[in-house]
Design a protein around this motif. Sequence first.
Motif, PDB file in Angstrom:
ATOM      1  N   ARG A   1       9.547   0.329  -0.226  1.00 61.80           N
ATOM      2  CA  ARG A   1       9.012  -0.394   0.883  1.00 61.80           C
ATOM      3  C   ARG A   1       7.954  -1.318   0.676  1.00 61.80           C
ATOM      4  O   ARG A   1       7.856  -2.453   1.107  1.00 61.80           O
ATOM      5  CB  ARG A   1       8.648   0.700   2.180  1.00 61.80           C
ATOM      6  N   ALA A   2       6.858  -0.570  -0.142  1.00 61.51           N
ATOM      7  CA  ALA A   2       5.898  -1.482  -0.434  1.00 61.51           C
ATOM      8  C   ALA A   2       6.177  -2.894  -1.184  1.00 61.51           C
ATOM      9  O   ALA A   2       5.506  -4.143  -0.953  1.00 61.51           O
ATOM     10  CB  ALA A   2       4.621  -0.977  -1.210  1.00 61.51           C
TER      11      ALA A   2
ATOM     12  N   PHE B   1       0.759  -1.147  -0.073  1.00 61.37           N
ATOM     13  CA  PHE B   1      -0.133  -0.154  -0.110  1.00 61.37           C
ATOM     14  C   PHE B   1       0.878   1.316  -0.012  1.00 61.37           C
ATOM     15  O   PHE B   1       1.995   1.353   0.629  1.00 61.37           O
ATOM     16  CB  PHE B   1      -1.005  -0.182   1.312  1.00 61.37           C
TER      17      PHE B   1
ATOM     18  N   VAL C   1       8.219  -6.691   0.500  1.00 60.51           N
ATOM     19  CA  VAL C   1       7.690  -7.802   0.939  1.00 60.51           C
ATOM     20  C   VAL C   1       6.881  -8.801  -0.097  1.00 60.51           C
ATOM     21  O   VAL C   1       6.207  -9.770   0.116  1.00 60.51           O
ATOM     22  CB  VAL C   1       6.333  -7.545   2.055  1.00 60.51           C
TER      23      VAL C   1
ATOM     24  N   PHE D   1      11.933  -2.826   6.658  1.00 61.08           N
ATOM     25  CA  PHE D   1      11.104  -3.012   7.560  1.00 61.08           C
ATOM     26  C   PHE D   1      10.338  -4.308   7.215  1.00 61.08           C
ATOM     27  O   PHE D   1      10.304  -4.993   8.253  1.00 61.08           O
ATOM     28  CB  PHE D   1      10.367  -1.916   7.811  1.00 61.08           C
ATOM     29  N   GLY D   2       9.666  -4.468   6.192  1.00 57.01           N
ATOM     30  CA  GLY D   2       8.592  -5.770   5.974  1.00 57.01           C
ATOM     31  C   GLY D   2       9.474  -6.803   6.094  1.00 57.01           C
ATOM     32  O   GLY D   2       8.881  -7.642   6.541  1.00 57.01           O
TER      33      GLY D   2
ATOM     34  N   LEU E   1       6.067   7.136   5.683  1.00 59.37           N
ATOM     35  CA  LEU E   1       7.261   6.913   6.009  1.00 59.37           C
ATOM     36  C   LEU E   1       7.741   6.804   7.567  1.00 59.37           C
ATOM     37  O   LEU E   1       7.103   7.441   8.115  1.00 59.37           O
ATOM     38  CB  LEU E   1       8.528   7.436   5.411  1.00 59.37           C
TER      39      LEU E   1
END
Lengths: 281, 358
Positions: free
Chosen positions: B149-150, B78, B153, B97-98, B85
Amino acid sequence: MPAAASRSVLPGFRIGLGYTLFYLSLIVLLPLSALVFKSAQLSAEQFWAIATGERALASLRVTFGASLIAALINAFFGLLTAWVLVRYSFPGKRFVDALVDLPFALPTAVAGITLATLYAGNGWIGQYLEPLGFKVAYTPVGIVVALTFISLPFVVRTLQPVIEDIEPEIEEAAATLGATRWQTFQRVLLPAIVPALLTGFTLAFSRAIGEYGSVIFIAGNMPFISEITPLLIVAKLEQYDIVGATALAVVMLLISFVLLLAVNALQWRLANRHSATGGRE
Amino acid sequence: MSIEIRGIGKRFGNFVALDNIDLTIPTGELVALLGPSGCGKTTLLRIIAGMESADSGHVLFSGEEATHLHVRDRHVGFVFQHYALFRHMTVFENVAFGLRVKPRHERPGDADIRRRVTDLLKLVQLDWLAERYPSQLSGGQRQRIALARALAVEPKVLLLDEPFGALDTRVRKELRRWLRRLHDEVHISSVFVTHDQEEALEVADRVVVMNQGRIEQIGTPDEVYSTPASPFVYRFLGDVNVFHSRLHGAWAEIDRSPAGLAANGGDGDALAFIRPHDIDIERVEQHGSLAARVQDVHAIGPAVRVELAHGSELIEVELTRERANGLALIRGDQVWLRPRQVRVFAAESAGEEGGSGI
């Protein structure tokens, strides 16, 4: 900062700084240096003897120990209170919010007498605690209770704006990335809150160290057990031992200053990590 | 992965945000949900992501029931309008992070994380910013990091909520072309929400036009632009700010024109829709042309916009520079208009959404 070298858009740097320094000197520095000068009448040995007297040491332990415990309790429950007040809406929220400020406004002596009455052996709360072998009033525990009461608003009021600043989207982002509630709290929310929590803790801690009014009513003030340093200072003043009183005051001052400096340094490091070159929006 | 939405409904109090929505998003497509604010497009996106729960209906991922799946378990990426952020983490840690919050037995090793994050940062062309903090980046850079970032994962679907809404025009254009290229590279099913028709038409494989909690039309950018299914789509997809044109009034009022107006209303009042660039201006009257008087002439970049009065109505016509030079129009000139392409809707269906459009 160096407005003298490079022209700043903001006017009045020199006059502003001048007034600030003058004001701080008059209000803060002058009385404190008078204190130090007065205590300088003592020789080093005399000073050391007063500062490390058994009764003085015991009182310092009580003062700083109880303050630390009170500040820690408030760091936890203050965080909880601030979180609830920011994140949830419930009937009577404004009332609860106003309630938080009450310890600011109430004369501390009133708070002390009220707490002492409540927790005394025949008080509303004390009558149930005492049969369980749990004495609060007239013991060091009472001191912690009083200090917790008076220093709560500092933590809550420091944290509220910071928690308001955290957008709910941050949590949603963490959830879409697969983080559990606990991971979100621990890795995303807490790091954002910690610097402010540290500030709140420090404020609460320093406020507790200096507290006098509420404590003397609930503490029982037994030397070596529940006697705080501010009370010892007052006791010395009443015996016209002004130099001895200032010596104790200077010791408190030094310890507090070192502790605050340490916390500030820690905080400065934390804040610096967030924006290496200070490039905040 | 394909997404299927069946009969999704959602109310907020008395307000119907989504009214029985059916929509299928095929694997690998880039779909735009387009509509004015309050049309329910963001709510629909959040329901797909699992951040909002629908009152009725089902969401299916690859044919499997996903209506009650937790956000965490949906494997959607998402991207938020305001980036979202993590401020206290470096760009590298944001992207990592993920991977770091995966359960121990799924979590890649440190070296593996480092390699994957670096690859992603290269993909969004920002690997040189790895050690910076979000506050040190520009808006466009932040949004690209949010995208990396999205993607970290390896989501099955990428959902973007007004991803360029907070950026200025130039960066927005740059970034949407870049998103298109990125999508062609990674080929992940993507849905993005926008209220900017130009953005939807330029970037998407398929555009879903929404209004008042309902879907007005689904089609390729060309389909929705050249054959709008409803007056709303017609108005919304025109360049509403500058070039939008409407010819109001009953059918008969545009004269007994043989211009091949495909009326779908039959008898009664009707409204004709003509895009500003589908009208020609002539000095001589011909059969079926409309009389008008020139009110104003503006040259805007490569085009010339002419405002004319036809009776009491204001009409906008867009001409090429050459055509305008040939005509040499001056305010007050009497001219004749010839529509090249017209669409007519019965007055009831056209009047329904009242004042929207301009």
